[in-house]
Design an enzyme around this catalytic site. Structure first.
Site, PDB file in Angstrom:
ATOM      1  CD1 TRP A 198       7.518  -1.534   8.371  1.00 54.98           C
ATOM      2  CD2 TRP A 198       6.228  -3.012   7.286  1.00 54.98           C
ATOM      3  NE1 TRP A 198       7.900  -1.553   7.033  1.00 54.98           N
ATOM      4  CE2 TRP A 198       7.139  -2.451   6.365  1.00 54.98           C
ATOM      5  CE3 TRP A 198       5.330  -3.988   6.834  1.00 54.98           C
ATOM      6  CZ2 TRP A 198       7.161  -2.821   5.010  1.00 54.98           C
ATOM      7  CZ3 TRP A 198       5.354  -4.346   5.494  1.00 54.98           C
ATOM      8  CH2 TRP A 198       6.263  -3.768   4.596  1.00 54.98           C
ATOM      9  CG  ASP A 199      11.116  -1.575  10.247  1.00 53.18           C
ATOM     10  OD1 ASP A 199      10.113  -0.837  10.095  1.00 53.18           O
ATOM     11  OD2 ASP A 199      12.186  -1.401   9.625  1.00 53.18           O
ATOM     12  CD1 TRP A 200       8.143   1.509  10.721  1.00 55.19           C
ATOM     13  CD2 TRP A 200       6.020   1.104  11.290  1.00 55.19           C
ATOM     14  NE1 TRP A 200       7.393   1.431   9.563  1.00 55.19           N
ATOM     15  CE2 TRP A 200       6.095   1.181   9.885  1.00 55.19           C
ATOM     16  CE3 TRP A 200       4.781   0.840  11.865  1.00 55.19           C
ATOM     17  CZ2 TRP A 200       4.982   1.007   9.046  1.00 55.19           C
ATOM     18  CZ3 TRP A 200       3.677   0.663  11.039  1.00 55.19           C
ATOM     19  CH2 TRP A 200       3.788   0.756   9.646  1.00 55.19           C
ATOM     20  CG  ASN A 462       8.234   1.437   0.616  1.00 55.40           C
ATOM     21  OD1 ASN A 462       8.799   2.517   0.728  1.00 55.40           O
ATOM     22  ND2 ASN A 462       8.617   0.373   1.319  1.00 55.40           N
ATOM     23  CD  GLU A 463      12.313   0.852   1.222  1.00 50.20           C
ATOM     24  OE1 GLU A 463      12.302  -0.250   1.779  1.00 50.20           O
ATOM     25  OE2 GLU A 463      12.668   1.903   1.798  1.00 50.20           O
ATOM     26  CD  GLU A 560      11.248   5.080   3.222  1.00 48.01           C
ATOM     27  OE1 GLU A 560      12.070   4.397   3.862  1.00 48.01           O
ATOM     28  OE2 GLU A 560      10.226   4.610   2.710  1.00 48.01           O
TER      29      GLU A 560
END
Ligand SMILES: *[C@@H]1O[C@H](CO)[C@@H](O)[C@H](O)[C@H]1NC(C)=O
Ligand SMILES: *[C@@H]1O[C@H](CO)[C@@H](O)[C@H](O)[C@H]1NC(C)=O
Ligand SMILES: *[C@@H]1O[C@H](CO)[C@@H](O)[C@H](O)[C@H]1NC(C)=O
Ligand SMILES: *[C@@H]1O[C@H](CO)[C@@H](O)[C@H](O)[C@H]1NC(C)=O
Ligand SMILES: *[C@@H]1O[C@H](CO)[C@@H](O)[C@H](O)[C@H]1NC(C)=O
Ligand SMILES: *[C@@H]1O[C@H](CO)[C@@H](O)[C@H](O)[C@H]1NC(C)=O
Length: 886
Positions: A198-200, A462-463, A560
């Site tokens: 993921w981006d983290w 989510n999204e 968020e």
């Protein structure tokens, strides 16, 4: 079904239990947790493995690999998830177990795609880590040397195969961005979506038996799941507890069920029949309207009381079922209704009839390897949330449905949970097999979680509404209807339909963000799911100046928003070497999974701060880590304060904001991310700031058209009369220049009201030698007796990089041992912004940190999480303030 009769039955039970000792042992459980053996497909690797657990953890525990989080090991260990792995155990089945009419082999969680063999016979397959699986195995059990094998297929290979089999049209995204160094097609496998990166977070596509394995034998029936949901009938103001029993019965069985809430004097006996097979029976226990039920409240609004519920099932006096649980009473409503003076609809939660502003953050998995997430890890993180005055967390849809203890701790701490279903940032297939496994997943998860008062809302994904509506994946408009149909099929016709059937006690949202009722009106896909007039929004901008509140959408509910920062040096140290300790190292870019993230942090920081320029490289690196935390803390503070002060207003048709959940609470590994708590539990500066900006009573200062405005925000239930006291300081020294006090203003409970408005020029003119570059403001609220309410806050009249007169404060510290920890008394030679105390790898928490020091001496406390000493702390303590880094 009188009360008397159920009392009688209880007496009978007591007798029967002593007479027929075997009755109590009617149900036999044999755990198969513990040491299994594990091997890869060609047998080149073979080792013992703990169950519950996963392949990566087993390899690590046996010393076959290093810490997977060390440096670049996520790349070195990529092969693990491309291989197939087999878990094997050999066990003896007791005579008592084999004598049972029915024996189930139960897997609480298999990650993810597996075929299962018992004594050489295939007993079934799995394809979904979010489901419990059980298999009837009585006829296959031997007395001893039963061989149970679970053959796991590479999730990466499986996902690719599924994608290839789906040839009619693509289901994007195919792969994550290169910067994430992840695996492709995660949307084709029912598995923790962020485990492919993921981006983290890193890519560690896990495989394993991540929850318990056991045998369960029974003769008549056994309980699979019990749930209790209190329902409130407003018209007669009566509570009813809806109790559901999911039961396996060997044959149709009549049974007496006694449900009791002893502390509420509620008890009832039901005559019922469990049909043969797995069925759900529902019982309604009405409470006497004269009984005073204590309600469960979110943190900051009241206590979290609960009541013991006992449930006993008998047939002819023989005990068949016996379970105790806790029942919490609260109601939740999501209010979407017109607002005077504003187009669109409101979007807020009413708990027990009271509108509640949701303050908190977003939750991601606490580790790549779930077997390492202990209840203690969860407790520490959730306690951190509570201690920062949070009352809500969103369990984000790219991770896992958390373990039971997560929700139990949230129940106890008063933390409301916004629970996503595990779908994130992607389109998903809707083949029959996929839909069927999702349906079972949703049924099981709702049944498991619905007894928890902490869960206040379900959300489908989510999204994904935004991804489709805003065309993240470049879908040609001619093909759009196909994807829209898939979207509605999955989230509306299946997930929503199941949730509404299984749990009418809570609201359901199809996505986050969504426009709620407006999305529904537009066919479940709003033209603009980010419309601030409806529902919730997610908002990120890294280039706009985060100190300028005009850049934030005045949304109904911010679910968020956030900014990245780096974790502290002590968190990075165990997973890095000296070569890595510079902001431009390969390591620093490797750990950054968000495109241009490291650059963005410095650009945002440079808008207001001088960047660290120490000539000693490691010092420069640690100063830069500090600077990213200062930037993040200040940005999220500005944005959160904007949302909190917007709760009562409508400005230009927008406002009535009733939620601020920043992205993100916790970390999955040691890397830059949006988190406020580092991997391992250390608080970043942002989390210390959250302690203040989420306080129940808060003064918020900002400028509009060169006027200073101060709002008083209150989440309390009662009204206050407050004034604000503004103190003007010069950057150059510690003595206040002047003070300004407003009139007392009524601040109703649950509101945000302006309390002071004054042009900055007149404020400074009345304050002698002050100008924007030379002075700054602090302010607080106090009541008519001059008692301070809420924390002190500050407002800068210029960017600190332009501040004139700021000096190196040369702060010294004295550590002393106290009854419940340590005190650190600081002495400063001048005013010091963002004073940061760090005791390296001594785990624990300061009472306050990252603060603006405007007095010579300040004392904070430190609570260590392991034994330490004055000497060790003094040795480890480093103090950094803004002026120390350039
Ligand atoms: C067995 O598999 C491992 C891991 O995939 C691989 O590195 C190794 O070369 C293989 N060994 C043989 C003998 O094929
Ligand atoms: C893993 O299993 C799959 C499916 O059976 C097979 O196609 C693949 O070749 C196996 N991989 C290895 C490394 O043996
Ligand atoms: C409810 O409680 C009242 C007061 O204790 C009592 O008089 C009444 O009988 C109860 N009703 C039921 C249905 O138990
Ligand atoms: C801090 O120490 C430096 C170096 O000794 C000195 O130049 C500076 O004036 C000191 N700062 C204050 C505020 O006294
Ligand atoms: C502040 O700290 C200094 C240095 O530790 C000490 O000498 C002084 O007495 C303290 N002042 C007050 C008011 O406590
Ligand atoms: C760092 O920047 C400050 C202020 O711009 C300057 O005074 C100082 O000399 C610089 N230090 C180094 C080591 O470049």
């Amino acid at each position: 079904m009188s009360v008397r009769r159920s009392v009688l039955i209880r007496v009978v039970c007591l007798l029967s239990c002593s007479f027929f000792g075997f009755a109590a042992a009617a149900h036999q459980t044999q755990s198969l947790n513990g040491k299994w053996s594990l091997s890869n497909s060609n047998g080149s690797v073979s080792l013992p493995a703990q169950v519950p657990g996963c392949v990566h953890s087993a390899l690590r525990q046996q010393g076959r690999i290093q810490d997977p989080y060390f440096r670049f090991n996520d790349l070195s260990y990529r092969w693990i998830a491309y291989d197939n792995w087999t878990y094997t155990t050999v066990f003896t089945a007791s005579a008592q177990l084999r004598a049972k009419q029915k024996v189930l082999l139960v897997f609480d969680g298999v990650d993810s795609v597996a075929s299962i063999w018992l004594n050489g016979i295939s007993i079934g397959t799995t394809d979904n880590m979010f489901r419990r699986y059980d298999f009837s195995v009585k006829d296959l059990l031997l007395e001893k040397d039963n061989v149970l094998k679970v053959s796991l297929m590479s999730p990466v290979v499986y996902a690719a195969e599924q994608r290839n089999a789906h040839s009619a049209y693509r289901v994007p995204p195919e792969c994550p961005p290169d910067v994430q160094k992840g695996e492709c097609h995660v949307n084709f496998i029912r598995k923790e979506q962020c485990s492919f990166s993921w981006d983290w977070g890193p890519s560690f596509p896990t495989m394993g038996l991540w929850k318990e394995v056991r045998l369960e034998g029974f003769d008549v029936l056994q309980l699979v799941q019990v749930s209790s949901v209190p329902l409130h009938d407003h018209s007669v103001s009566q509570w009813r507890v809806q109790v559901e029993l999911l039961v396996d019965a060997i044959q149709t069985t009549s049974c007496q069920i006694a449900v009791s809430l002893p502390e509420l004097d509620a008890e009832q006996t039901f005559q019922t029949q469990f049909l043969s097979g797995r069925t759900k029976n529902t019982f309604i226990l009405p409470l006497n309207t004269s009984v005073q039920v204590k309600r469960w409240w979110p943190n900051g609004h009241g206590e979290q009381p609960s009541y013991r519920m006992t449930l006993r099932g008998f047939q002819d006096g023989v005990s068949l079922l016996n379970t105790d649980s806790r029942v919490y009473f609260r109601t939740v409503e999501l209010i979407q209704e017109p607002i005077a003076g504003s187009p669109g609809l409101s979007f807020y939660f009413r708990i027990n009839g009271k509108p509640v502003f949701l303050k908190g953050s977003n939750w991601i998995p606490a580790h790549s390897f779930q077997d390492q997430v202990t209840p203690a890890v969860l407790k520490n993180l959730l306690q951190s949330a509570r201690d920062a005055h949070m009352n809500a967390l969103r369990v984000w849809g790219g991770g896992v449905y958390e373990q039971d203890s997560f929700y139990s701790i949230c129940d106890e701490l008063g933390i409301m949970v916004w629970q996503d279903f595990m779908f994130a940032c992607a389109m998903y297939p809707t083949e029959d097999a996929f839909i069927q496994t999702v349906r079972e997943e949703v049924v099981q998860q709702v049944q498991r979680l619905k007894s928890h008062p902490s869960v206040v809302v379900w959300s489908g994904n989510n999204e994904n509404e935004a991804a489709l509506a805003k065309d993240w994946f470049n879908i040609p408009s001619s093909q759009r209807p196909v994807y829209t149909k898939d979207y509605v099929t999955l989230y509306v016709n299946n997930i929503r339909q199941i949730v509404q059937h299984e749990d009418p006690s809570r609201p359901f949202l199809v996505s986050s963000p969504t426009n709620g009722l407006e999305s529904e009106r537009e066919g479940w896909l709003a033209a603009d799911p980010y419309d601030p007039h409806y529902g919730d929004t997610h908002f990120y901008s890294y280039v706009l100046d985060c100190w300028d509140w005009r850049t934030f959408p005045r949304t109904r509910f911010a679910s968020e928003y956030g900014f990245q920062s780096w974790p502290s040096f002590s968190t990075l140290q165990p997973v890095s070497i000296a070569d890595d300790w510079s902001y431009n190292s390969d390591f620093a870019s490797h750990r950054q999974h968000h495109q241009d993230g490291n650059q963005q942090m410095l650009l945002q920081a440079a808008l207001h701060f001088k960047l660290p320029n120490a000539s000693e490289p490691v010092e420069r690196f640690t100063h830069t880590l500090y600077m990213t935390q200062v930037m993040q803390a200040q940005c999220v503070k500005a944005q959160t304060e904007f949302y909190r002060r917007s709760r009562s207003e409508v400005v230009g048709g927008r406002g009535r904001t009733m939620g601020a959940l920043y992205w993100q609470l916790n970390d999955v590994w040691q890397a830059p991310s949006w988190s406020s708590v580092e991997f391992g539990g250390k608080w970043k500066m942002l989390h210390y700031f959250a302690q203040d900006f989420f306080a129940d009573v808060l003064p918020v200062g900002f400028e509009e058209n060169n006027a200073l405005l101060i709002y008083a925000v209150s989440d309390l239930s009662h009204d206050l009369k407050l004034r604000t006291v503004v103190t003007v300081f010069s950057w150059a020294d510690l003595d206040p220049v002047c003070t300004l006090t407003s009139d007392l203003v009524l601040v109703p409970g649950g509101s945000a009201v302006p309390i002071l408005k004054q042009p900055v020029s007149s404020l400074l003119a009345g304050c002698g030698r002050c100008t924007r570059p030379t002075c700054l403001l602090t302010f607080h609220l106090e009541d008519s007796s001059r008692v301070q309410q809420g924390p002190r806050n500050h407002h800068f009249l210029c960017s600190p990089k332009d501040a004139q007169g700021l000096q190196r404060p040369n702060i010294t510290a004295k550590v002393q041992e106290e009854k419940t920890g340590f005190s650190v008394t600081l002495h400063s030679a001048s005013l010091a912004p963002f004073v940061w105390l760090d005791v390296g790898n001594i785990p624990g928490r300061f009472s306050s940190n990252g603060f603006l020091m405007v007095s010579k001496n300040t004392t904070v406390t430190f609570k260590p999480w392991r034994p330490t000493s004055v000497a060790e702390l003094s040795q480890a303590l480093s103090i950094t303030s803004l002026r120390d880094v350039y």
